[in-house]
Scaffold this motif. Sequence first.
Motif, short mmCIF file in Angstrom:
data_model
loop_
_atom_site.label_atom_id
_atom_site.label_comp_id
_atom_site.label_asym_id
_atom_site.label_seq_id
_atom_site.Cartn_x
_atom_site.Cartn_y
_atom_site.Cartn_z
N PHE A 1 0.85 -1.19 0.00
CA PHE A 1 0.00 0.00 0.00
C PHE A 1 0.89 1.24 0.00
O PHE A 1 1.84 1.33 0.77
CB PHE A 1 -0.92 0.00 1.23
CG PHE A 1 -1.73 -1.26 1.37
CD1 PHE A 1 -2.96 -1.38 0.75
CD2 PHE A 1 -1.24 -2.33 2.10
CE1 PHE A 1 -3.70 -2.54 0.86
CE2 PHE A 1 -1.97 -3.51 2.23
CZ PHE A 1 -3.21 -3.61 1.61
N GLY A 2 0.59 2.19 -0.88
CA GLY A 2 1.46 3.36 -1.04
C GLY A 2 2.58 3.04 -2.01
O GLY A 2 2.48 2.16 -2.87
N GLY A 3 3.69 3.77 -1.90
CA GLY A 3 4.80 3.54 -2.81
C GLY A 3 5.95 4.50 -2.54
O GLY A 3 5.90 5.34 -1.62
N ASP B 1 18.19 -5.94 -3.17
CA ASP B 1 17.06 -5.45 -2.41
C ASP B 1 16.23 -6.64 -1.90
O ASP B 1 15.64 -7.38 -2.70
CB ASP B 1 16.19 -4.53 -3.26
CG ASP B 1 15.09 -3.89 -2.43
OD1 ASP B 1 15.39 -2.96 -1.67
OD2 ASP B 1 13.93 -4.32 -2.56
N LEU B 2 16.17 -6.80 -0.60
CA LEU B 2 15.48 -7.96 -0.01
C LEU B 2 13.98 -7.91 -0.25
O LEU B 2 13.34 -8.95 -0.41
CB LEU B 2 15.78 -8.02 1.49
CG LEU B 2 17.25 -8.25 1.87
CD1 LEU B 2 17.40 -8.26 3.39
CD2 LEU B 2 17.76 -9.56 1.28
N ILE B 3 13.41 -6.71 -0.28
CA ILE B 3 11.97 -6.60 -0.47
C ILE B 3 11.59 -7.08 -1.86
O ILE B 3 10.68 -7.91 -2.03
CB ILE B 3 11.52 -5.15 -0.25
CG1 ILE B 3 11.78 -4.73 1.21
CG2 ILE B 3 10.04 -4.99 -0.59
CD1 ILE B 3 11.52 -3.27 1.46
N LEU B 4 12.29 -6.58 -2.88
CA LEU B 4 11.98 -7.00 -4.25
C LEU B 4 12.23 -8.49 -4.43
O LEU B 4 11.39 -9.20 -5.00
CB LEU B 4 12.84 -6.20 -5.24
CG LEU B 4 12.73 -6.64 -6.70
CD1 LEU B 4 11.32 -6.45 -7.23
CD2 LEU B 4 13.73 -5.90 -7.58
N MET B 5 13.39 -8.97 -3.94
CA MET B 5 13.73 -10.38 -4.17
C MET B 5 12.82 -11.32 -3.37
O MET B 5 12.79 -12.51 -3.65
CB MET B 5 15.20 -10.62 -3.81
CG MET B 5 16.18 -9.84 -4.68
SD MET B 5 15.88 -10.03 -6.47
CE MET B 5 16.29 -11.77 -6.70
N ASP C 1 6.14 -0.99 -8.51
CA ASP C 1 6.37 -0.03 -7.43
C ASP C 1 7.77 -0.19 -6.84
O ASP C 1 8.46 0.79 -6.55
CB ASP C 1 5.33 -0.21 -6.32
CG ASP C 1 3.99 0.42 -6.67
OD1 ASP C 1 3.95 1.26 -7.59
OD2 ASP C 1 2.99 0.07 -6.03
N ASP C 2 8.21 -1.44 -6.68
CA ASP C 2 9.55 -1.67 -6.13
C ASP C 2 10.63 -1.23 -7.10
O ASP C 2 11.67 -0.68 -6.70
CB ASP C 2 9.72 -3.15 -5.78
CG ASP C 2 9.04 -3.51 -4.48
OD1 ASP C 2 8.40 -4.57 -4.42
OD2 ASP C 2 9.15 -2.73 -3.52
N LEU C 3 10.45 -1.50 -8.41
CA LEU C 3 11.42 -1.04 -9.39
C LEU C 3 11.55 0.48 -9.34
O LEU C 3 12.66 1.02 -9.39
CB LEU C 3 11.02 -1.49 -10.80
CG LEU C 3 10.96 -3.01 -11.05
CD1 LEU C 3 10.71 -3.27 -12.54
CD2 LEU C 3 12.23 -3.70 -10.61
N ASN C 4 10.43 1.18 -9.25
CA ASN C 4 10.48 2.64 -9.19
C ASN C 4 11.12 3.11 -7.89
O ASN C 4 11.86 4.10 -7.87
CB ASN C 4 9.08 3.22 -9.32
CG ASN C 4 8.53 3.08 -10.73
OD1 ASN C 4 9.30 2.92 -11.68
ND2 ASN C 4 7.23 3.12 -10.87
#
Length: 448
Positions: free
Chosen positions: A118-120, A334-338, A398-401
């Motif tokens: 949620f959000g970005g 990036d742990l969140i993206l991976m 969102d994570d890429l941005n």
Amino acid sequence: MPSQSKSAGSAVSDTGVSPYTDQAWVNPSYITADDSNYASITSNQFDIGKYSQRMFAYNFGFSIPLNATIEGILVEIKRYCGSGSVADDYIYLNSTGVVGNNKSAGASWPGIEQYNSFGGSTDLWGWSNSSPSAVNANNFGVHLACHATSNNSDIYVNHVRIIINYTEEPMVVTGAASLTGQGNVSAQGYAPVIGSSIEIAGQGDLSSGSIKVRQGSVTVDGTGALNGTSNLVKNGFANLEGQSYLSGDGIDIAEGEIQFSGQGDITGTGIHIINVIAYLEGISTLEGFGNQILVGYAQIDGSGNLQATSEMGNLDMTSLWEIQNAIYTILTNDLILMGKITGVFDNVPSGQSYPYVVIGEAKETSVDNFGKQGREATTTLHIWSQATSFEEPLSILDDLNRLLDRANLNLTRFVTIRCGYDSAETIRDPDGIRRHIPAKYKILVEEV
């Protein structure tokens, strides 16, 4: 863009707002870590038309610098519905009270455990008074509530975390800074000095992880040292008299000159001297594994050496391979993206499971950036998913941005001037199964 990611330190079940008073959360404090413990509602009375209480996750422990500007807030909630069905109803940030906009879109909870975002990275939730002091406070957090859409529903929340993206202005000195006697200037970051000078008289050290002096001068008299992991002197000059040295793993001197009188050394793994003159008189050495002198000359008098594994002139170089490597490193670190994708690829292995990201086609043009040779590149990243909606690939976008928009790419032969998100589109693959989002990023670099 720098960011901080923190897990909630505390959580409670809150009955303060109607209609969110029906079903209390059991063990709400269990959402502070991604583990095998869950906050839950498993009452056999959580039926159609019933609401959960608000779960308030807070005490995140952020330490955003007070001179920073908050750019975006991303909330990630790892959760699932074990039986029945529920839908989001209330997702708000909290500061001294509820702030901003409700990020609930009425989405149904997933049947398998996963993070929902949620959000970005550039989304402030409509919170006009966001500030470092507000998000650093213990009462900053997020509220979550939902309602049952079928009878006897059971829901579980494993973990709540928030990622805050921000920009920070460095300390700037616009006057003259003078240190006399035994004086030291040190910092973990860097302090640019613009349009002025630093003078150190006596035994003085100017040291930090990164030192930058622009459009001014550095003068060290006596036994002086200018040292650090990365030393940068631009549009000025550095004079070191006596037994002095300029050392570091990365030394750049641009559009100025360096003069050494006496026994002087310039040492480092990577040394660049651009559009300058380097004078070394006496017993002097310029050495390192990678030394570059571009559009200038080096004059060594006395017993001197210019040693390097490779000495280079001005080269016409492509930036595309360095940009691809830099993007790959940022994404895979990036742990969140991976945690959301199975990998980042140039060539996708046969049978690779979804979702994943492909670094795809790139285009490069040569540009003249204020008299310096530059490159403008457009790189396309492809997000591939087999999810039943675009929610999953858009969350990955969102994570890429968050990672690439306004990023400073770590390049060797180039300096990043600008890196930004350009465009994206959602595409349903003709096979009716896969969903595809090509996202384009524009990057402007100039040669070192």
